[in-house]
Design an enzyme around this catalytic site. Structure first.
Site, mmCIF file in Angstrom:
data_model
loop_
_atom_site.group_PDB
_atom_site.id
_atom_site.type_symbol
_atom_site.label_atom_id
_atom_site.label_comp_id
_atom_site.label_asym_id
_atom_site.label_seq_id
_atom_site.Cartn_x
_atom_site.Cartn_y
_atom_site.Cartn_z
ATOM 1 N N HIS A 248 2.893 4.998 7.981
ATOM 2 C CA HIS A 248 3.789 5.601 6.761
ATOM 3 C C HIS A 248 2.721 5.674 5.811
ATOM 4 O O HIS A 248 1.553 6.109 5.989
ATOM 5 C CB HIS A 248 5.080 4.115 5.729
ATOM 6 C CG HIS A 248 3.942 3.289 4.709
ATOM 7 N ND1 HIS A 248 3.201 3.462 3.494
ATOM 8 C CD2 HIS A 248 3.207 1.735 6.134
ATOM 9 C CE1 HIS A 248 2.300 2.239 3.664
ATOM 10 N NE2 HIS A 248 2.225 1.496 5.109
ATOM 11 N N ASP B 178 3.239 6.502 1.896
ATOM 12 C CA ASP B 178 3.533 6.379 0.829
ATOM 13 C C ASP B 178 1.687 5.135 0.519
ATOM 14 O O ASP B 178 1.275 4.703 1.827
ATOM 15 C CB ASP B 178 4.754 6.095 0.395
ATOM 16 C CG ASP B 178 5.407 4.568 1.033
ATOM 17 O OD1 ASP B 178 4.970 5.103 1.971
ATOM 18 O OD2 ASP B 178 6.247 4.260 -0.166
ATOM 19 N N ASP C 61 -3.852 1.038 5.028
ATOM 20 C CA ASP C 61 -2.657 0.913 4.412
ATOM 21 C C ASP C 61 -2.009 2.192 3.653
ATOM 22 O O ASP C 61 -1.642 1.889 2.379
ATOM 23 C CB ASP C 61 -2.350 -0.172 3.672
ATOM 24 C CG ASP C 61 -1.173 -0.750 3.553
ATOM 25 O OD1 ASP C 61 -0.377 -0.325 3.920
ATOM 26 O OD2 ASP C 61 -0.399 -1.762 2.586
ATOM 27 N N GLU D 242 8.121 3.092 2.518
ATOM 28 C CA GLU D 242 7.314 2.267 3.267
ATOM 29 C C GLU D 242 7.646 1.408 1.933
ATOM 30 O O GLU D 242 7.688 -0.477 1.805
ATOM 31 C CB GLU D 242 6.701 1.800 4.352
ATOM 32 C CG GLU D 242 6.816 0.732 4.573
ATOM 33 C CD GLU D 242 5.000 -0.486 4.171
ATOM 34 O OE1 GLU D 242 5.353 -1.907 4.803
ATOM 35 O OE2 GLU D 242 4.840 -0.343 3.300
ATOM 36 N N ASP E 224 3.610 -0.151 14.959
ATOM 37 C CA ASP E 224 3.872 0.481 13.692
ATOM 38 C C ASP E 224 2.167 -0.285 13.284
ATOM 39 O O ASP E 224 1.724 -1.495 13.772
ATOM 40 C CB ASP E 224 4.747 -0.212 13.011
ATOM 41 C CG ASP E 224 5.370 0.062 11.642
ATOM 42 O OD1 ASP E 224 4.333 0.468 10.750
ATOM 43 O OD2 ASP E 224 6.410 -0.335 11.166
ATOM 44 N N HIS F 154 -3.534 -3.595 -0.710
ATOM 45 C CA HIS F 154 -2.958 -3.513 -2.194
ATOM 46 C C HIS F 154 -3.938 -3.532 -3.307
ATOM 47 O O HIS F 154 -3.532 -4.133 -3.998
ATOM 48 C CB HIS F 154 -1.927 -4.276 -2.086
ATOM 49 C CG HIS F 154 -0.516 -4.098 -1.413
ATOM 50 N ND1 HIS F 154 0.779 -4.158 -1.859
ATOM 51 C CD2 HIS F 154 -0.636 -3.003 -0.906
ATOM 52 C CE1 HIS F 154 0.822 -3.937 -0.306
ATOM 53 N NE2 HIS F 154 0.192 -2.726 0.279
#
Ligand SMILES: CCCCCCCC/C=C\CCCCCCCC(=O)NCC(=O)O
Ligand SMILES: [Zn+2]
Ligand SMILES: [Zn+2]
Length: 519
Positions: free
Chosen positions: A139, A141, A171, A205, A232, A479
């Protein structure tokens, strides 16, 4: 024959509650069951001899791949919510990949489609239509990253001490860029795949993948496409995770937890703050969510996939490991208590509840009419959405709290990971080639959620594995703060994909050696 005194020693160790020793024991169980096949068994895999293209990149190529990643990191493709995504940055990303990967966009056997404006789907047509296609998934985003606490600005893509810093470096722009980069480098070497495959880059995502992965999956399904397997993010080379185990091991996630975003709301009469009621909506809701935080969901160790995996393993070991594994009703509680001590391993043994948003209040001197809190739950494979919701209601135990399920889904089924599972064996084989220091591969569960979950209708083989080594500290940067990837790790990721794409050019799955055991 049983080793004399072994039972007594095992008993002593466990009774002493030596955390490191028991963790080490768990590791032995997992790692010993996932040894690599013998080289003989791997013959016939992928391209060999003259047609094999070595993963050797020139200095100029290495510089270009590093710079291409940095530029991608500088694009703040942030998803705040499904309705609030940075469309400017996402569009810029689309232009970026056209610029840095020209072969990918000009090769006759590759078709590129933009889905829902910002997601990308590449169809790479292989020369052998008998081979079932597969998909590489990533992904583009990222989650938001306020500057505070970062050593360098999160969207600077700055290089420091051999690392590229920035939101998305692990990520998951690393994967998006590495997949395209590997294919670009192969094309520059005149590679034509035998097996067709897809590259799918979702643009949302981090906010459930509703318009990216979900739409791409529906598009492929409408075309009648079935995939042999999908790879993935969501599994890694685990480094330094278990005390006493110096060698890293590979964790391929063969499933992922379920999830639920649940909004709790309390309404009360607004009024003048100089004459407050005994309880306000804020106070009632704060107490409710505090109860949730203080009351962990049940520890499910031994009731989900762990149980069946460990039970399958039991017969493979001698005394005392076989006894421990077949007697989880005795040893399970000790192991599960140890596992729940750290956030990462705790997430493996239970449904987790994270309080992530809290909104209330309109002015300093107004009693708030409403308070809302959103909690993010990750559901253990042994539980379901309704069961977890029921537990939440019981813990909150306050009729003034109302519940709104924003979205929810059950845990994903286990993908095949036996000796016949092509995708799993392909990953294992490529790990063996590219990470010689890794001596074992284990089938794990991803505690986060991935776009792969949207593809269950078109593939049974969903594998989550990112070929990068992570230690507990780097897990915190998901994150979080100071997300970074070493330049060497990124180059290795490109090399891994370069090898994997070539390894997929075969129909053979290696036959197991009679003595070999697989999870
Ligand atoms: C004995 C060693 C135990 C190690 C346990 C670690 C378990 C790690 C499993 C998976 C790693 C999860 C990575 C998260 C993937 C990120 C995907 C993402 O952000 N998706 C969005 C979301 O989940 O909200
Ligand atoms: Zn991700
Ligand atoms: Zn993420």
């Amino acid at each position: 024959m049983a080793e004399p005194g072994a039972a007594a020693s095992a008993g002593r160790l466990l009774a002493m509650g030596v955390t490191g020793t028991v963790l080490a024991l768990v590791a032995v169980l997992l790692l010993r069951t996932a040894t690599f096949p013998e080289p003989d068994e791997l013959r016939g895999w992928g391209r060999t001899g003259a047609s094999r293209i070595p993963a050797q990149f020139s200095e100029a190529e290495r510089t270009a791949m590093k710079e291409a990643l940095k530029e991608a990191i500088q694009m703040p493709t942030v998803s705040f919510s499904s309705e609030n995504i940075n469309t400017t940055a996402l569009a810029e990303f689309g232009e970026h990949i056209r610029k840095v990967f020209p072969f990918l966009f000009s090769t006759s056997f590759i078709q590129h489609e933009v889905v829902e404006q910002y997601s990308h789907l590449f169809t790479i047509h292989g020369s052998d239509p008998k081979l079932e296609p597969y998909m590489l998934l990533a992904h583009i985003d990222v989650v938001p990253a306020p500057n505070d606490g970062w050593e360098v600005p999160p969207f600077s893509g700055l290089e420091r001490d051999g690392f590229i810093y920035g939101r998305g470096t692990i990520d998951n722009k690393n994967s998006a860029m590495a997949i395209l980069q590997a294919m670009e480098l192969l094309l520059r070497r005149n590679y034509v795949p035998q097996r067709s495959f897809y590259i799918s880059l979702g643009h949302d995502e981090e906010v459930s993948g509703t318009y990216g992965a979900q739409k791409i999956a529906a598009l492929l399904e409408s075309r009648g496409i079935e995939l042999s397997f999908i790879i993935d993010e969501g599994g890694y080379i685990m480094d330094d995770f278990i005390p006493g185990f110096e060698k890293p091991f590979a964790w391929i996630s063969v499933s992922e937890k379920g999830g639920m975003n649940l909004m709790l709301q309390v309404d009360s009469d607004p009024g003048h703050s100089s004459m407050p009621p005994k309880e306000t909506s804020i106070g009632i809701l704060a107490a409710a969510v505090s109860r949730l935080e203080k009351t962990p969901m049940p520890n499910m160790f031994g009731y989900g996939t762990e149980k069946s995996i460990l039970e399958q393993l039991a017969g493979q070991f001698g005394f005392p490991l076989n006894i421990i594994l077949t007697n989880l009703w005795i040893f399970g509680p000790i192991m599960s208590r140890i596992l729940e001590k750290s956030p990462a391993t705790n997430a493996m043994v239970r449904t987790t509840v994270a309080l992530t948003m809290f909104n209330s209040g309109i002015k300093v001197n107004v009693i708030p009419p409403t308070a809302q809190a959103t909690i993010n739950l990750r559901i253990h494979p042994a539980q379901t959405v309704p069961e977890v919701l029921e537990i939440v209601r019981n813990v909150v135990a306050d009729d003034r709290v109302r519940y709104h399920v924003l979205n929810a889904f059950d845990p994903l089924p286990l993908s095949p990971h036996d000796n016949e599972a092509f995708g799993y064996q392909l990953l294992k084989r490529t790990i063996r080639d590219v990470f010689p220091e890794v001596t074992a591969v284990v089938p794990g569960i991803c505690v986060g959620n991935t776009d792969a979950r949207h593809y269950t209708n078109i593939s049974k083989g969903l594998y989550r594995f990112n070929p990068i080594a992570l230690n507990p500290q780097s897990f915190k940067s998901f994150h979080g703060l100071n997300e970074k990837i070493s330049i060497q790790a990124y180059e290795t990721q490109v090399a891994f994909l370069f090898e994997l794409i070539q390894n997929a050019d075969t129909e053979k799955v290696p036959r197991p050696h009679s003595a070999e055991h697989e999870l």
